[in-house]
Design a protein around this motif. Sequence first.
Motif, mmCIF file in Angstrom:
data_model
loop_
_atom_site.group_PDB
_atom_site.id
_atom_site.type_symbol
_atom_site.label_atom_id
_atom_site.label_comp_id
_atom_site.label_asym_id
_atom_site.label_seq_id
_atom_site.Cartn_x
_atom_site.Cartn_y
_atom_site.Cartn_z
ATOM 1 N N UNK A 528 -20.541 -44.009 1.422
ATOM 2 C CA UNK A 528 -21.902 -43.813 1.840
ATOM 3 C C UNK A 528 -22.840 -44.964 1.015
ATOM 4 N N UNK A 529 -22.313 -45.190 0.083
ATOM 5 C CA UNK A 529 -23.398 -46.250 -0.902
ATOM 6 C C UNK A 529 -23.616 -47.436 -0.515
ATOM 7 N N UNK A 530 -24.409 -48.267 -1.070
ATOM 8 C CA UNK A 530 -24.707 -49.709 -0.755
ATOM 9 C C UNK A 530 -23.254 -50.492 -1.248
ATOM 10 N N UNK A 531 -23.040 -51.538 -0.452
ATOM 11 C CA UNK A 531 -22.147 -52.345 -0.943
ATOM 12 C C UNK A 531 -22.580 -53.755 -1.489
ATOM 13 N N UNK A 532 -22.050 -53.946 -2.646
ATOM 14 C CA UNK A 532 -22.598 -54.926 -3.560
ATOM 15 C C UNK A 532 -21.708 -56.201 -3.289
ATOM 16 N N UNK A 533 -22.372 -57.189 -2.842
ATOM 17 C CA UNK A 533 -21.573 -58.454 -2.620
ATOM 18 C C UNK A 533 -20.873 -59.057 -3.798
ATOM 19 N N UNK A 534 -19.550 -59.421 -3.624
ATOM 20 C CA UNK A 534 -19.109 -60.082 -4.773
ATOM 21 C C UNK A 534 -19.742 -61.356 -5.113
ATOM 22 N N UNK A 535 -19.892 -61.882 -6.222
ATOM 23 C CA UNK A 535 -20.219 -63.235 -6.757
ATOM 24 C C UNK A 535 -19.535 -64.199 -5.789
ATOM 25 N N UNK A 536 -20.085 -65.159 -4.997
ATOM 26 C CA UNK A 536 -19.533 -66.181 -4.318
ATOM 27 C C UNK A 536 -19.992 -67.651 -4.692
ATOM 28 N N UNK A 537 -18.997 -68.378 -5.452
ATOM 29 C CA UNK A 537 -19.642 -69.555 -5.836
ATOM 30 C C UNK A 537 -20.326 -70.364 -4.634
ATOM 31 N N UNK A 538 -19.527 -70.336 -3.512
ATOM 32 C CA UNK A 538 -19.859 -71.108 -2.260
ATOM 33 C C UNK A 538 -20.057 -69.859 -1.142
ATOM 34 N N UNK A 539 -21.427 -69.467 -0.997
ATOM 35 C CA UNK A 539 -21.668 -68.553 0.376
ATOM 36 C C UNK A 539 -21.091 -69.069 1.521
ATOM 37 N N UNK A 540 -20.856 -67.881 2.361
ATOM 38 C CA UNK A 540 -20.417 -68.246 3.858
ATOM 39 C C UNK A 540 -21.356 -69.246 4.235
ATOM 40 N N UNK A 541 -20.829 -70.276 4.837
ATOM 41 C CA UNK A 541 -21.494 -71.184 5.703
ATOM 42 C C UNK A 541 -21.479 -70.745 7.232
ATOM 43 N N UNK A 542 -22.188 -71.536 8.041
ATOM 44 C CA UNK A 542 -21.933 -71.256 9.471
ATOM 45 C C UNK A 542 -21.097 -72.433 10.096
ATOM 46 N N UNK A 543 -20.148 -71.925 10.613
ATOM 47 C CA UNK A 543 -19.292 -72.876 11.567
ATOM 48 C C UNK A 543 -19.149 -72.276 12.939
ATOM 49 N N UNK A 544 -19.073 -73.286 13.740
ATOM 50 C CA UNK A 544 -19.128 -72.755 15.311
ATOM 51 C C UNK A 544 -17.821 -72.183 15.551
ATOM 52 N N UNK A 545 -18.107 -70.922 16.440
ATOM 53 C CA UNK A 545 -16.818 -70.102 16.713
ATOM 54 C C UNK A 545 -15.983 -70.904 17.025
ATOM 55 N N UNK A 546 -14.699 -70.571 16.949
ATOM 56 C CA UNK A 546 -13.256 -71.480 17.820
ATOM 57 C C UNK A 546 -12.783 -70.831 18.608
ATOM 58 N N UNK A 547 -12.923 -70.631 19.892
ATOM 59 C CA UNK A 547 -12.157 -69.885 20.736
ATOM 60 C C UNK A 547 -10.970 -69.604 20.709
ATOM 61 N N UNK A 548 -10.071 -70.970 20.464
ATOM 62 C CA UNK A 548 -8.822 -71.175 20.294
ATOM 63 C C UNK A 548 -8.059 -70.166 19.051
ATOM 64 N N UNK A 549 -8.959 -69.529 18.345
ATOM 65 C CA UNK A 549 -8.454 -68.620 17.350
ATOM 66 C C UNK A 549 -8.239 -67.189 17.952
ATOM 67 N N UNK A 550 -8.778 -67.104 19.191
ATOM 68 C CA UNK A 550 -8.559 -65.707 19.869
ATOM 69 C C UNK A 550 -7.447 -65.698 20.592
#
Length: 715
Positions: A528-550
């Motif tokens: 039920x509580x809040x989820x604290x993000x783990x420290x991430x030296x490099x936060x997730x950047x955006x990449x185009x979705x790759x339909x080939x991965x599905x």
Amino acid sequence: MAKSPNKTPAAKSPVNGGQDRAGVVGETLVAPGGELHQQAGEPASQLTTNQGVPISDNQNSLKAGARGPVLLQDFILREKIMHFDHERIPERVVHARGSAAHGVFECLDSCADVTSADFLQRPGERIPVFTRFSTVAGNKGSMDLARDVRGFAVKFYTQQGNFDLVGNNIPVFFIQDAIKFPDLIHAAKQDPDREFPQAQTAHDTFWDYISLTPESMHMIMWIMSDRTIPRSYRMMEGFGVHTFRLVNAAGASTFVKFHWRPKLNAQSVVWDEAVKINGADPDFHRRDLWEAIDTGDFPEWEFCLQTFTQDQADALPFDVLDATKVIPEEVIPLRVVGRMVLDRNPDNFFAETEQVAYCASHVVPGIDFTNDPLLQGRLFSYQDTQLKRLGSPNFHQIPINQPKCPFHNLQRDGHMQMGIPKGQVNYEPSSLGADVARESQATGYRTFPALETGEQLRVRPDAFADHYTQARMFFISQTEPERDHIVAALIFELSKCNLAAVREAVLSRLVNIDETLAARVAAGLGLRGEITPAPAPVPAGEMEPSPALSILAKSAPGLVGRKVGCLVTDGVDDALLEEVRQAVTAAGAKLAIVAPTITGVVTAGGALLPADFRVDGGPSVLFDAVVLMPSDEGGAALALEATAVNFVRDAFGHLKVIGYLPSAAPLFVKGGLSDANPDVDAGLINFPKAAVADFIAAAESGRIWAREPMVRKVF
Ligand code: HDD
């Protein structure tokens, strides 16, 4: 069957203590039940000891008197028992459970522009291969449908030596450096104190390790996806994972990732089905591969290169030496350069499948390594493990491991030397022995002269630090049902982890991948509580979705290579059954008859229709689609059989297409499926209102994903 004549050895011989003596020359072979199996004349070949001494009696040890002690001098007994005692070799420390087949690789496109590898030069040229598929974590006797990565190892017997492409059905890995591999595997396999759980990652130690290993997050997305519960070995993609190096005849280097694309497309089962297949047929995958090849339904893959230059590598937003990253096909497309067809089952499991020794270090001229630190560690590990498993540096002399081109050198002796090297000269250089094998600068293997400088350091490059961008890309590239399955798998696995702190630590990493993903998993865990993000030296950047991965985005309609289960009773309609059989066969699938008894049923036309399965041994999890064709009386009777009711309930729950006659209605009612409605559910094909062709068309389009929210809670 005829009873045996009075020549039954058991009756004749007081010496054998009433046991049958099958195989005695000139006598009648009698089964324990006394029924006649076959006549034995002179045996096809004389049974002998390993020294070639003919054996007269393989059933009785040598005794001092009929009831006396067994004599130590019985060399036949001792040799036989000694050999038996040593039959097992250590199972592989990972990938212990596997299944393999022989086949051919055919070059389709000359790759001379990028590599001098001999087997990739001349379109149309074929070489033999031996390919082994495996699960990773389970022991040799574990079940096939464990949620697990699948090994995909191919030995190419080229004219310039053996090339082993030791890959997986997933293009990334858990860790970036081989030094972490023993810890990863210890955490994944059974706990050392209790030796369970078997063949699964759903336990404390695995998730504890993962929660402390952020580089595994991309791989976690893959292993929680349906990729780890494949429908068949024939329906898996394969990947060399690492970036390798190709070198052409002029010495120019190109980077490459190797891909296998199955002709039958990648396909998976659903989780509940996987769990039940493990009970119904723990050998589901190995049986499927064996039977397909045995019946001439040869599985086939395209072999593809994803090649790129140093400049292209430098322009990518990640490091190509990092085995936790893919290069999306949309960024660098695949080039189809060959195909592999598996067309022959092994003659002997131990001699071939068990003794085959793949080594990541087995490359041929034109193929070279890169500095990927995971690959570099593998270059040591495989040869070392074969020494342990097979017991001798001569493991290359075992028939399945021998190159099919000439091979000779001055290595000598060692345990189990099979050759008889001749002559006085076993060293080089030598002025003796004109016919001694010599090195050749012109034709021999030459390592690419990459320039290497640097301080000796135990560090990870900064370019390896982004653990979330590609994990996120994988997640957002999935279709909705596939995302649902990742969420469900994480909930299932983490619910088997008894350590609340570990569950929360994993969530704190998932939130870095995708907030909705983390929130849905948290809801499924009841957090039920809040989820604290783990420290991430490099936060997730955006990449185009790759339909080939599905898997689903790429899937094409078809029933080729699939199996349809047909539930019948006495009185089954001959004409409809024949129509279904012909349509299923024409679609490239196989029809299996499931009946109340294994002898089969008597059709309405009076013919005996043998069954492939009794209903409790042929649950619907073994099939891709089902047809319910009981007679009116048979439908009512089947509704009293829990296994028949489950056949229908599971087919519905596993989102399969169901063709049925009105006579099957009692099964739906008993299965709690009274409100299943063919007007809204495209997978319910009601004969004779709908035609058999409608059933085939529906089954060809795969599972009925729209049904899924009705049959299980989707968080
Ligand atoms: Fe491995 C077996 C695939 C990383 C050490 N591995 C093995 C097999 C496959 C893979 C398919 C079974 C081969 C067969 O059928 O006989 N392994 C991979 C992939 C990896 C990987 C795709 C990462 C990209 N492996 C890896 C690392 C190490 C090992 C980092 C050690 C440092 N692997 C082994 C091993 C095995 C093995 C212990 C066990 C049995 C064998 O080699 O022959 O050496």
